[in-house]
Enzyme design. Structure first.
Site, PDB file in Angstrom:
ATOM      1  CB  CYS A  52     -37.624 -33.298  14.428  1.00 12.66           C
ATOM      2  SG  CYS A  52     -36.493 -31.905  14.229  1.00 12.66           S
ATOM      3  CB  CYS A  55     -34.094 -35.252  13.268  1.00  2.33           C
ATOM      4  SG  CYS A  55     -34.241 -34.927  15.041  1.00  2.33           S
ATOM      5  CG  ASN A  77     -36.516 -20.832   6.208  1.00  2.10           C
ATOM      6  OD1 ASN A  77     -37.541 -21.467   5.936  1.00  2.10           O
ATOM      7  ND2 ASN A  77     -36.344 -20.224   7.365  1.00  2.10           N
ATOM      8  CG  ASP A  78     -37.412 -26.275   3.150  1.00  2.00           C
ATOM      9  OD1 ASP A  78     -36.768 -26.485   2.100  1.00  2.00           O
ATOM     10  OD2 ASP A  78     -37.170 -26.873   4.223  1.00  2.00           O
ATOM     11  CG  HIS A 118     -35.209 -33.538  18.560  1.00  2.00           C
ATOM     12  ND1 HIS A 118     -35.663 -32.772  17.508  1.00  2.00           N
ATOM     13  CD2 HIS A 118     -36.208 -33.535  19.478  1.00  2.00           C
ATOM     14  CE1 HIS A 118     -36.882 -32.334  17.783  1.00  2.00           C
ATOM     15  NE2 HIS A 118     -37.236 -32.779  18.969  1.00  2.00           N
ATOM     16  CG  ASN A 158     -36.354 -16.454  16.854  1.00  2.00           C
ATOM     17  OD1 ASN A 158     -35.840 -15.458  17.354  1.00  2.00           O
ATOM     18  ND2 ASN A 158     -36.985 -16.415  15.690  1.00  2.00           N
ATOM     19  CG  HIS A 171     -33.103 -24.176  14.384  1.00  2.00           C
ATOM     20  ND1 HIS A 171     -33.997 -24.563  15.355  1.00  2.00           N
ATOM     21  CD2 HIS A 171     -33.748 -23.221  13.654  1.00  2.00           C
ATOM     22  CE1 HIS A 171     -35.133 -23.895  15.219  1.00  2.00           C
ATOM     23  NE2 HIS A 171     -35.007 -23.065  14.198  1.00  2.00           N
ATOM     24  CG  PHE A 318     -47.064  -9.646  28.382  1.00  2.00           C
ATOM     25  CD1 PHE A 318     -47.442 -10.339  27.241  1.00  2.00           C
ATOM     26  CD2 PHE A 318     -47.125 -10.292  29.607  1.00  2.00           C
ATOM     27  CE1 PHE A 318     -47.887 -11.651  27.328  1.00  2.00           C
ATOM     28  CE2 PHE A 318     -47.568 -11.611  29.701  1.00  2.00           C
ATOM     29  CZ  PHE A 318     -47.954 -12.292  28.554  1.00  2.00           C
TER      30      PHE A 318
HETATM   31  O1  LIG Z   1     -38.710 -18.574  10.847  1.00  2.00           O
HETATM   32  P1  LIG Z   1     -39.569 -19.175  11.933  1.00  2.00           P
HETATM   33  O2  LIG Z   1     -38.733 -19.804  13.022  1.00  2.00           O
HETATM   34  O3  LIG Z   1     -40.630 -20.095  11.404  1.00  2.00           O
HETATM   35  O4  LIG Z   1     -40.358 -17.932  12.574  1.00  2.00           O
HETATM   36  C1  LIG Z   1     -39.930 -17.197  13.687  1.00  2.00           C
HETATM   37  O5  LIG Z   1     -38.811 -16.363  13.394  1.00  2.00           O
HETATM   38  C2  LIG Z   1     -39.016 -15.346  12.420  1.00  2.00           C
HETATM   39  C3  LIG Z   1     -37.757 -14.494  12.347  1.00  2.00           C
HETATM   40  O6  LIG Z   1     -37.449 -13.893  13.591  1.00  2.00           O
HETATM   41  C4  LIG Z   1     -40.236 -14.491  12.746  1.00  2.00           C
HETATM   42  O7  LIG Z   1     -40.522 -13.648  11.648  1.00  2.00           O
HETATM   43  C5  LIG Z   1     -41.472 -15.345  13.054  1.00  2.00           C
HETATM   44  O8  LIG Z   1     -42.523 -14.511  13.487  1.00  2.00           O
HETATM   45  C6  LIG Z   1     -41.116 -16.359  14.135  1.00  2.00           C
HETATM   46  O9  LIG Z   1     -42.222 -17.172  14.418  1.00  2.00           O
HETATM   47  O1  LIG Z   2     -50.238  -2.551  34.103  1.00  2.00           O
HETATM   48  P1  LIG Z   2     -50.547  -3.999  33.870  1.00  2.00           P
HETATM   49  O2  LIG Z   2     -51.827  -4.223  33.121  1.00  2.00           O
HETATM   50  O3  LIG Z   2     -50.446  -4.839  35.109  1.00  2.00           O
HETATM   51  O4  LIG Z   2     -49.353  -4.516  32.933  1.00  2.00           O
HETATM   52  C1  LIG Z   2     -49.380  -4.566  31.536  1.00  2.00           C
HETATM   53  O5  LIG Z   2     -49.325  -3.269  30.943  1.00  2.00           O
HETATM   54  C2  LIG Z   2     -48.133  -2.507  31.192  1.00  2.00           C
HETATM   55  C3  LIG Z   2     -48.201  -1.245  30.384  1.00  2.00           C
HETATM   56  O6  LIG Z   2     -48.318  -1.478  28.990  1.00  2.00           O
HETATM   57  C4  LIG Z   2     -46.876  -3.317  30.852  1.00  2.00           C
HETATM   58  O7  LIG Z   2     -45.732  -2.621  31.320  1.00  2.00           O
HETATM   59  C5  LIG Z   2     -46.882  -4.702  31.477  1.00  2.00           C
HETATM   60  O8  LIG Z   2     -45.777  -5.452  31.014  1.00  2.00           O
HETATM   61  C6  LIG Z   2     -48.191  -5.413  31.103  1.00  2.00           C
HETATM   62  O9  LIG Z   2     -48.236  -6.691  31.698  1.00  2.00           O
END
Ligand SMILES: O=P(O)(O)O[C@H]1O[C@H](CO)[C@@H](O)[C@H](O)[C@H]1O
Ligand SMILES: O=P(O)(O)O[C@H]1O[C@H](CO)[C@@H](O)[C@H](O)[C@H]1O
Lengths: 353, 353
Positions: A52, A55, A77-78, A118, A158, A171, A318
């Site tokens: 990690c 760590c 951030n690197d 961790h 996140n 983190h 989604f």
């Molecule tokens: O910076 P990370 O943890 O590598 O990346 C994550 O956080 C970022 C900031 O929300 C996003 O832009 C990236 O898409 C996500 O994967």
């Molecule tokens: O209608 P579906 O295919 O079951 O569902 C999908 O499309 C919808 C409309 O974009 C979304 O609200 C749902 O979250 C997604 O899973």
């Protein structure tokens, strides 16, 4: 109007912070799901992982070595999305109607490790350790605000692979920018307009309404209230509001820091208990710009949680199709979500017997 | 200004349709990825699946039986997010500053199966079959527009599990609503304001700029141009614009229908070829409201693709944390994305030898 049932009939709710709406389709919660299921990643993690890059004592990408830190640990951030030394870039056509508008931007990105452990998550950490996190946020916010080229400081976490987190070590990140990003700029403008017309603070007025209604409250302590906002987009989205006026972390005394740490733990613990899993989310703090252009009295410090899960540890919501092209849509109502979170224990399921 | 390199230096681009910005961090594309990988789902699918509720002759949830259709097939979604008979609901406090604003909404949701073939995707379909899809969209749009209670018609396709699609059978959806959703309402307002000030159409002017610059064009035919918009948020986002003025599907003659089907196939085929996988995306058509309140001459029919993949068939972009709290962020530039899509073949990788 008496025929209208918010747990049954499709309706739209308006978000006064963004001036955007969300479609609520409560009757739809029971449809069958044959789509993607998330990996249920419940392998037990070691307290220290030699691979990690967060760590203590380990090397990071780019070769820098972490100290053997014992509480929090901050570094740049690197692979920062923003850099302090970007050359400036002037737009030729600055008209409001220009179709190809672009500006060079400066900023910096930092990472804050919450603990040397961790295997911990916020939900499982002690309030004392989380007070250390809140103090580190406050110090970093103060330091960054002093930099002339920084005008906005976004602190966010996140958590979980479903939220694009590439390392489970607890983190958060800070992206500090020369510019005020789109979302806060919209919110500040709407809060400013509200204050101008109503002579009061939008989020202070809103909390008063919620405390009266009670139906969207999740949990509270003497300084903060966690609730599912009336206009929540994500199924179990929450908003943590301070009881009294405070604009940024700089306004919190040590009791309020303690209370913020307490509610951070309690909200995330309820999340984990909801589906007995390590609940993914993006957390973010909302604080006013540090550009000194305004006193920002119409702002109010707040913390948001945007978690993707909908029905179980493996079935998420989604935001696609209609949500991308039209507007966000949710199935369960915010009141139903708050009711379920209210029923969750504040003792973590791993520690219950 | 001469020191500024758009492939190297962080910058922000402005979207004139939404009046929001995207942060571009091109130097960041090479960071290592240890986060979630998508399942690479390349099992061969059968031409007919007895368990698919969209295949001809099968029963759907709720017990209705599909006909043995041979081209496209349209039905009302069995788990519709919107219903035509929602009782009306009047807000008590209609003030602009009300904090708990809600309205009851009516609408309907339809599903359009593109083909009886369970195993096809748009990228692999013939232009002739896709002309049938475009004609079905046009007919459904016309029929729904006639309904008094419908004022906006959103046609969209969620393709792939990563885009929340729960059934791989090729299909799209229509969510037709009494209200104009948030995103189109914002875009129409910005297009209206542009027309009023410039006396020309925003997207027509924009296409002229892109045809001159050439660097973001992906492919074109005699009626449509596919490009990566200057303000693209998703790594390989594309926008398909008509060469001539047309507001909605109703304005297309049969040559233009054919051309739209052609570009739909060519864009999705390039997507599949980019990472040699069935490329997930949400596709949507933008068409003006059907409320008859305006002639909507400032609008222009267009088609968008929002695909999540970033580096490979299994590594996607996550719009989380900073993106949710601040503003969208992208790693590769739109010009780089267009360059890569331009290099992709329009013969599907499964049919190349
Ligand atoms: O910076 P990370 O943890 O590598 O990346 C994550 O956080 C970022 C900031 O929300 C996003 O832009 C990236 O898409 C996500 O994967
Ligand atoms: O209608 P579906 O295919 O079951 O569902 C999908 O499309 C919808 C409309 O974009 C979304 O609200 C749902 O979250 C997604 O899973």
């Amino acid at each position: 109007a008496s025929m209208f049932d918010f747990t049954e009939h499709p309706h739209r709710r308006h978000n006064p912070l963004t001036n955007r709406s969300v479609l609520v389709s409560p009757h739809r919660a029971q449809r069958p799901w044959q789509g993607q299921v998330e990996p249920a990643s419940e392998e037990k993690k070691p307290t220290y992982d030699p691979n990690c890059y967060l760590c203590p004592g380990n090397s990071r990408a780019g070769g820098k070595q972490n100290p053997k830190y014992e509480e929090t640990f901050v570094f740049t951030n690197d692979f920062a999305a923003l850099l302090p030394d970007t050359p400036s870039f002037q737009q030729q056509d600055e008209s409001d109607l220009a179709l190809l508008k672009v500006e060079g931007v400066r900023g910096t990105c930092r990472v804050i490790c919450f603990s040397p452990r961790h295997d911990w998550t916020v939900a499982e950490m002690s309030v004392d350790s989380l007070v250390g996190v809140v103090r580190t946020w406050t110090e970093q916010h103060r330091l960054l605000a002093e930099a002339d080229y920084i005008n906005h400081i976004q602190i966010f976490e996140n958590k979980g692979q479903a939220m694009g987190c590439s390392n489970p070590h607890p983190h958060c990140q800070i992206w500090a920018t020369e510019f005020v990003p789109t979302e806060p700029a919209i919110e500040f403008e709407n809060m400013r307009a509200y204050k101008q017309k109503k002579h009061s603070n939008l989020l202070v007025d809103y909390l008063a309404l919620e405390l009266k209604a009670q139906e969207r409250i999740v949990c509270e302590n003497s300084h903060f209230v966690a609730l599912v906002p009336f206009w929540a987009e994500w199924p179990f989205e929450t908003l943590v509001l301070p009881r009294r006026c405070c604009r940024s972390l700089q306004d919190l005394d040590s009791n309020q820091q303690q209370a913020l740490a307490d509610i951070y733990r309690r909200v995330t613990c309820r999340y984990d208990n909801l589906f007995s899993c390590s609940f993914p989310y993006s957390m973010g703090l909302r604080q006013p710009p540090t550009d000194g252009k305004d006193s920002y009295e119409y702002c109010q410090l707040n913390m948001r949680f945007y978690p993707p899960l909908l029905r179980s540890a493996t079935v998420r919501k989604f935001m696609v199709g209609f949500e991308m092209l039209g507007e966000p849509q949710r199935d369960i109502t915010p009141e139903q979500a708050a009711g379920r979170l209210r029923q969750c224990s504040e003792i973590h399921y791993k520690h219950q017997k």
